[in-house]
Structures are given as structure tokens and as C-alpha cells.
Scaffold this active site. Structure first.
Site, PDB file in Angstrom:
ATOM      1  N   THR A 403       0.688  -1.230  -0.197  1.00 46.84           N
ATOM      2  CA  THR A 403      -0.052  -0.068   0.100  1.00 46.84           C
ATOM      3  C   THR A 403       0.921   1.384  -0.001  1.00 46.84           C
ATOM      4  OG1 THR A 403      -0.052  -0.096   2.215  1.00 46.84           O
ATOM      5  CG2 THR A 403      -1.886  -1.147   1.191  1.00 46.84           C
ATOM      6  N   ASP A 404       2.065   1.261   0.533  1.00 42.26           N
ATOM      7  CA  ASP A 404       2.837   2.464   0.785  1.00 42.26           C
ATOM      8  C   ASP A 404       3.590   2.767  -0.829  1.00 42.26           C
ATOM      9  OD1 ASP A 404       3.946   4.268   2.236  1.00 42.26           O
ATOM     10  OD2 ASP A 404       5.499   3.299   2.981  1.00 42.26           O
ATOM     11  N   ASP A 405       4.022   1.906  -1.284  1.00 42.08           N
ATOM     12  CA  ASP A 405       4.583   2.172  -2.664  1.00 42.08           C
ATOM     13  C   ASP A 405       3.239   2.400  -3.596  1.00 42.08           C
ATOM     14  OD1 ASP A 405       7.257   1.301  -3.528  1.00 42.08           O
ATOM     15  OD2 ASP A 405       6.899   0.064  -1.912  1.00 42.08           O
TER      16      ASP A 405
END
Length: 673
Positions: A403-405
Site C-alpha cells: 500500500t505504501d508504494d
């Protein structure tokens, strides 16, 4: 003000910054700071553009610690493929990282760490360093003083057991029948974080097989008493969690003696299929080194020879993690970060004033669009009906987008004026839909899985190193919230739940904990821009508390820094450490978002970045500011020192991005899919 010393490590604590009422601040005129910042932005922009690959991506070295290099040599020794050139290069690197006291640390300037030192020592023994050489004798003495091999973590003792340096019987049991635990059952493989899951599955095979290769030498010098290498330890109280799981391990050990051979063989074959199904197109397993080395060992134990396509591709992928330096040393990256580096570089360049239609940004956007993952991965176990999308961290890791990328890629794509806007909008729409679907029940986001919060995996005696679950974190949640706000979804109830979670997660001192970056500076540098983007006024009490905390932690030289010891001792180390370019960038990004552009703190921080910039436009940063596992596994992302200072300086010179709130139009689920 005088520095204090942490008696446990001998590390020097930098003094707390004095308040404006305590010292007379001497800063250049605002125009002079603006001029210095503008010049620094131009030089940093020029430098960063030179680092782009012809295909459109950026990738800096990902530096961790010498266990990667030691385990690479041990793997090659186990497989019988260790060669002189690789050994010489690895040994040169490992020797160069040794501390004066004979130990090895897990991060620059950090204290010695027992398991790391043991693995480094054994690797140098493989390279031919004699135990009576001064650097080796100093290392072995350091190990003995701290309990010897018996006090090392489980994973280190597994590596030693492969060569008979430790008894398999003295290790926790990890049965391959774990593969058959249903998804609702505690301790099924999907209760573990993605990185732990990929490591544990092959280790069930290794644990069942208990291989031993002939040891090329003894390691008596690493035991406190070679005659009793593993003195018995008392069990924890039976009514404690540790005591319960220690006794459960004894039950599992007993099961080994009665395990049905056919069932065990079927379980190992199921584990092998699981591993092979998750091998990426480039041969890697999960895009990270630990699952790769254990997967190669496990498959080899099941009869896969080194010429088998799966094995050959796996070993070739590990070779690609090697960074050969000019002095002939060889450093192994734990993984590679091209997607993460590329989206951060695009954001930095756009915020620095590079036009949205610049060919380099368009090239980067083309590459990122091609990296979207459009098939289900392990995340779909918890979210079976969610249409796939997302971006991974590495070149190849289609099973594990995160989710961060994904959030940062979508923010980067929104910075670019692409020649095929429909393609971009559809990709962003799919990514937004996937991120909404990956929201955990509490309103926040974990990195790789939703609701990966079981309390049981961390209790296993086997899991004595690093995080093995993936609960939501402030930094990841903040990046998702910021992206949703940019997309015009700040008022969506799901976004508001993320905002509420962030506000509840703020520390009493005004900071936020940083799970994937060091530490409170990273969490705060992520949370404040997100909350302001989501509509919190800069006068909001949470924003004001964050500003006060950042001002209180600014170093006397004008920069910010935080040592990794803040994960172990937040009272003394929260927001404290030598100034670094990346952490100064994070602090400035938060302060600028909070409306503090004209403050003395921002002025001094900008000036520090301008003064510490090299002539070629780069910055130097030996300190580790990235996090794999808090305290246990630390990372120096070599591109952080470039992208975050440039982002902060660019926003100082050109203003905050998306201030008109008109770039991202509100969308609904499914739009652009």
C-alpha cells in the site's frame, strides 16, 4: 548545554535544542536563505536527473548489515559453489565494517550486535581469516563476553546447524504440517506478515530435513564453555505467554517422533509448490534476500539440483543483489527499491519545479505504469473479492504489492502530464480502488496485508528476530490519506476513518511513530502533510503539537536527526541524533505543510541543507534512516539523501503542491478501472 552519554552503549546523545528564549538565533536574511535554497534546488535537480536509468527508473543502493554478506557465503558453502572471487570481495566488505571493539553493528554508529558479529566472524573464517589474528581474536572475545553462540538468535543458530556447529535438537521446531492449518486457525501461514510467511514456509522444510554439511573448522572459540555449548535455561512461568509457547514447542518436538511419514512428505511437497508458485519472473522469491536463500536451500534438500531452472534462476537473482565497489569489496543488498526510489524521485523533481511534461518525468511515469500489478497475490486471502492493482517495492514482486508504494506511485503519477492521460487515470482509479479495499478494520493501513494483527506469531520461540506481523502504521496510513486527499476524496468516510486513526495515534509529545523510517521524525514528516492535505487547519491542536515537537528536537546546527536507538529507548532518543539530509527533509516537509515557512526553524533547516550540499548537488549520509524491522533491521537507502532534501527545498522555494485542491477530482469506486 552539554552532551550526555548513554551508559549502555557509550553512545553520545546530542543536546536538546534550546528554545528561542534561551539563545539568540543568528540567521541570514530571508532573501539570502531563499537564494541559497534556490541554488541548492537547481544543483540537486541536475544531480538527480543524472541518476535516472535509460528505462526511466531510479535505484539507489540499499545498504543493511553484514549478515546479508555472511549468509550469502554460508549459502554458497552449503551448496558447494563458493568461489574465490566472491569470497574475497565479501570478506573485504565484512572486514571493513568491523567496529574497533571487534564487533559488528546493524547500523552506522550503532552498538555491536551479537548475532551479526557471530555470522560475520564465521564468514571470515570461511574466507581464511585465522582465529588468532588480532581482529578475529577481538571478535571472538566480544562474543564470549556476551554469552556466545547460545545467546544468539534462532536464525543465526539455524545457519550454524547447517554445518553441525549447533544441534538441530536445540532449536525450536517448525513443522511443515503448518501448511495445512486452515486460514481461520491461529498460526496459519497467513497470520504472519508477508516477509515472515515467505521465510517460514521454506524453513519448515529445512527444519524437517535437519541437514548437516561437513564443517570446515570448529567454532569452539565462540562458546563460553565448549564442553557445554548450550547450557539449559529455565522455562518462563507456565501461565505466561512465553511459558505457554515454550511448552507448546516441546509438544511439537514430541510430535516429530510420531509424525506420519506420508503426511510429512506431502506437507513438504505442498510447501515446495507454494514456494515455486511464488517465484518471480526474474527468479527471486518475494524480492528480498531471506526468503530467497531459504527457498533455495529448501528446494535443494527436496532434490532440486543446481541446474534445475527454478534453482538456476533463484541463484542468478541473488547474484543481482551484489554491489561490487571500486575497492573490490562486494556488498549484498537485502532487496532492491526501484519502484519506491522512482516515485520519490518524481515527486522530488516535480516539487523542485521540473515541468510536469518534462521528458524524464514522462519516461518515469511510463515505467511506473508498466509496473502496475494486475493479478491477485497473497493479499487476496483476506480480500478475495477485491480487483487487483498496486505496485511493489522491487523490480519483480507481483505476489506482494504494498500500500505504501502504491500510494506514493499514485502521488507521483499525479505530478506528471502524460501523453496518454486516459491510461494514467485508469491506473490511478484501479490503485485507489485497491487501496480502499486494503483498509484494515480500524480505519488504517498496513503495508502488505489487511488486518494482519494476530498476537500469536510474535510469541513463537522461533520468532525472536524482528516483526513477524504487519499491523497498520502511521507512516503508511498517512501516505494513503495524503494520496486520497489529492484525489479529491478527503471527505470520503473511509478517508475520514484514516484521519481519525492518525489523530488517535499521535504520541503525547506531538510526534508519530515511524514504522518504516527512523522514526518519530519519519512518522511526523508523513502524518502532518497528510492531515493538512485532508483538510485539517494548520491551527488544529494536533498540528500545533507536532510543530512544537519538531522545533524542540531541532539540532543546534539547524538540521534534524534521529538515531535508531529511539526504537529501543524513546525517552532518551526520540527525535535525537546527528543531523542528516533525509531526516531534515522530513522535518521541513512537516513544518512547511503546517504553514511554518517563515519560521526560524524552517529558515535554519533550509540553511543547513544548503550548506551541507556537495558541489555536485548531492548530499552525504552514512547514517541509516530507513527501517526494515524497528531496531532489529535497519536500512540506509542511498537515494533518501537526495530525494527528501530536494522535496523539502522545492516546497520551500515553490510552495506546497496541490494547494489549489483542484488537481484531483472526486471519484467513486470503480471509476477509471
Amino acid at each position: 548545554m552539554t552532551a550526555t552519554t548513554d551508559g549502555s552503549t557509550g553512545a553520545t546523545l546530542p543536546p536538546r535544542a534550546a528554545s528561542a528564549s534561551e539563545v539568540q538565533l543568528t540567521t541570514p536574511a530571508a532573501d539570502g536563505v531563499k537564494h541559497a535554497a534556490t541554488r541548492a534546488v537547481q544543483r540537486a535537480t541536475d544531480f538527480l536527473l543524472t541518476q535516472q536509468d535509460a528505462e526511466g527508473w531510479w535505484k539507489g543502493d540499499l545498504e543493511t548489515n553484514v549478515t546479508m554478506d555472511a549468509e550469502d557465503l554460508l549459502l554458497r558453502q552449503f551448496l558447494g559453489i563458493r568461489d574465490e572471487a566472491t569470497t574475497r570481495g565479501a570478506a573485504l566488505y565484512i572486514r571493513g565494517e568491523q567496529r574497533a571493539d571487534g564487533a559488528w553493528a546493524t547500523f552506522y554508529g550503532g552498538p555491536g550486535e551479537l548475532s551479526t558479529t557471530i555470522e560475520a566472524y564465521v564468514a571470515l573464517r570461511l574466507a581464511g581469516d585465522a582465529p588468532d589474528e588480532p581482529h578475529m581474536a577481538k571478535a571472538s572475545a566480544w562474543v564470549r563476553e556476551r554469552g556466545g553462540i547460545a545467546a544468539a538468535r534462532v536464525f543465526t543458530r539455524i545457519w550454524l546447524a547447517l554445518f553441525g556447529w549447533w544441534k538441530w535438537e536445540d532449536l525450536p521446531e517448525l513443522p511443515p504440517e503448518l501448511m495445512y492449518f486452515p486460514k481461520w486457525f491461529p498460526l496459519n501461514i497467513y497470520n504472519f506478515g508477508s516477509w515472515a510467511r515467505q521465510t517460514i514456509v521454506p524453513l519448515t522444510i529445512v527444519s524437517a530435513k535437519r541437514p548437516v554439511r561437513p564443517a570446515p573448522f570448529a567454532l569452539d572459540e565462540l562458546h563460553t564453555d565448549p564442553a557445554r555449548p548450550n547450557p539449559p535455561q529455565p522455562l518462563a512461568p507456565a501461565l505466561s505467554w512465553d511459558g505457554l509457547f515454550q511448552r507448546l514447542d516441546k509438544v511439537v518436538r514430541g510430535y516429530r517422533t510420531v509424525a506420519v511419514r506420508r503426511l510429512r512428505g506431502a506437507a513438504m511437497n505442498s510447501a515446495a509448490r507454494w514456494i515455486i508458485e511464488r517465484q518471480e519472473n526474474d527468479g527471486c522469491f518475494g524480492g528480498i534476500q531471506p526468503p530467497a536463500v531459504y527457498s533455495v536451500i529448501a528446494l535443494h534438500l527436496l532434490g532440486y539440483d543446481l541446474d534445475h531452472p527454478v534453482m538456476r534462476a533463484g541463484l542468478e537473482s541473488l547474484d543481482r543483489y551484489a554491489v561490487w565497489r571500486e575497492d573490490g569489496s562486494r556488498m549484498i543488498e537485502a532487496c532492491q527499491s526501484p519502484v519506491w526510489d522512482t516515485c520519490l524521485a518524481v515527486i522530488a523533481l516535480a516539487d523542485a519545479g521540473v515541468p510536469a511534461e518534462h521528458p524524464r518525468l514522462v519516461k518515469a511515469a511510463d515505467w511506473m505504469l508498466g509496473e502496475e500489478i494486475v493479478r491477485p497475490g497473497d493479499w487476496s486471502v483476506k480480500r478475495p473479492g477485491l480487483p487487483p492493482s498496486g505496485w511493489a517495492f522491487e523490480f519483480h514482486n507481483d505476489n506482494y504489492p504494498d500500500t505504501d508504494d502504491t500510494a506514493e506511485v499514485l502521488l507521483a503519477l499525479r505530478r506528471v502530464r502524460h501523453h496518454d492521460p486516459d491510461r494514467v487515470e485508469k491506473a490511478i482509479g484501479r490503485g485507489v480502488r485497491w487501496l480502499f479495499g486494503m483498509q484494515s478494520k480500524n480505519g488504517a493501513w498496513g503495508a502488505f496485508d489487511a488486518d494482519n494483527t494476530s498476537p500469536f506469531p510474535n510469541r513463537l520461540p522461533f520468532c525472536d528476530f524482528g516483526e513477524v506481523i504487519d499491523p497498520p502504521s502511521a507512516d503508511v496510513t498517512a501516505h494513503v490519506v495524503e494520496m486520497l486527499a489529492v484525489e479529491g476524496l478527503a471527505d470520503d468516510p473511509r478517508t475520514r476513518r484514516g484521519v481519525d486513526w492518525l489523530l488517535a495515534a499521535q504520541e503525547p509529545d506531538g510526534s508519530w511513530f515511524g514504522r518504516w523510517g527512523v522514526n518519530y521524525l519519519y512518522g511526523t514528516g508523513s502524518a502532518v502533510p497528510a492531515l493538512v492535505a485532508a483538510g485539517l487547519p494548520t491551527s488544529h491542536p494536533a498540528i500545533r503539537r507536532a510543530v512544537s515537537w519538531l522545533e524542540s528536537t531541532q539540532n543546534d546546527d539547524g538540521g534534524w536527526g534521529e538515531d535508531l536507538r529511539s526504537y529501543d529507548d524513546d525517552k532518551d532518543w526520540s527525535g535525537r541524533g546527528a543531523s542528516t539530509p533525509s531526516q531534515t527533509g522530513w522535518a521541513l516537509m512537516a513544518l512547511l505543510a503546517a504553514g511554518e515557512k517563515e519560521s526560524k526553524a524552517v529558515e535554519r533547516g533550509v540553511q543547513w541543507l544548503a550548506e551541507t550540499q556537495r558541489e555536485d548537488g548531492s548530499w552525504d549520509e552514512p547514517y541509516f534512516t530507513g527501517t526494515g524491522f524497528p531496531w532489529d533491521f535497519s536500512i540506509n537507502y542511498h537515494l533518501y539523501r537526495q530525494v527528501f532534501p530536494l522535496t523539502a527545498l522545492g516546497r520551500y522555494v515553490h510552495g506546497e503542491p496541490f494547494t489549489d485542491r483542484g488537481v484531483g477530482a472526486p471519484r467513486v469506486d470503480g471509476e477509471g478501472g
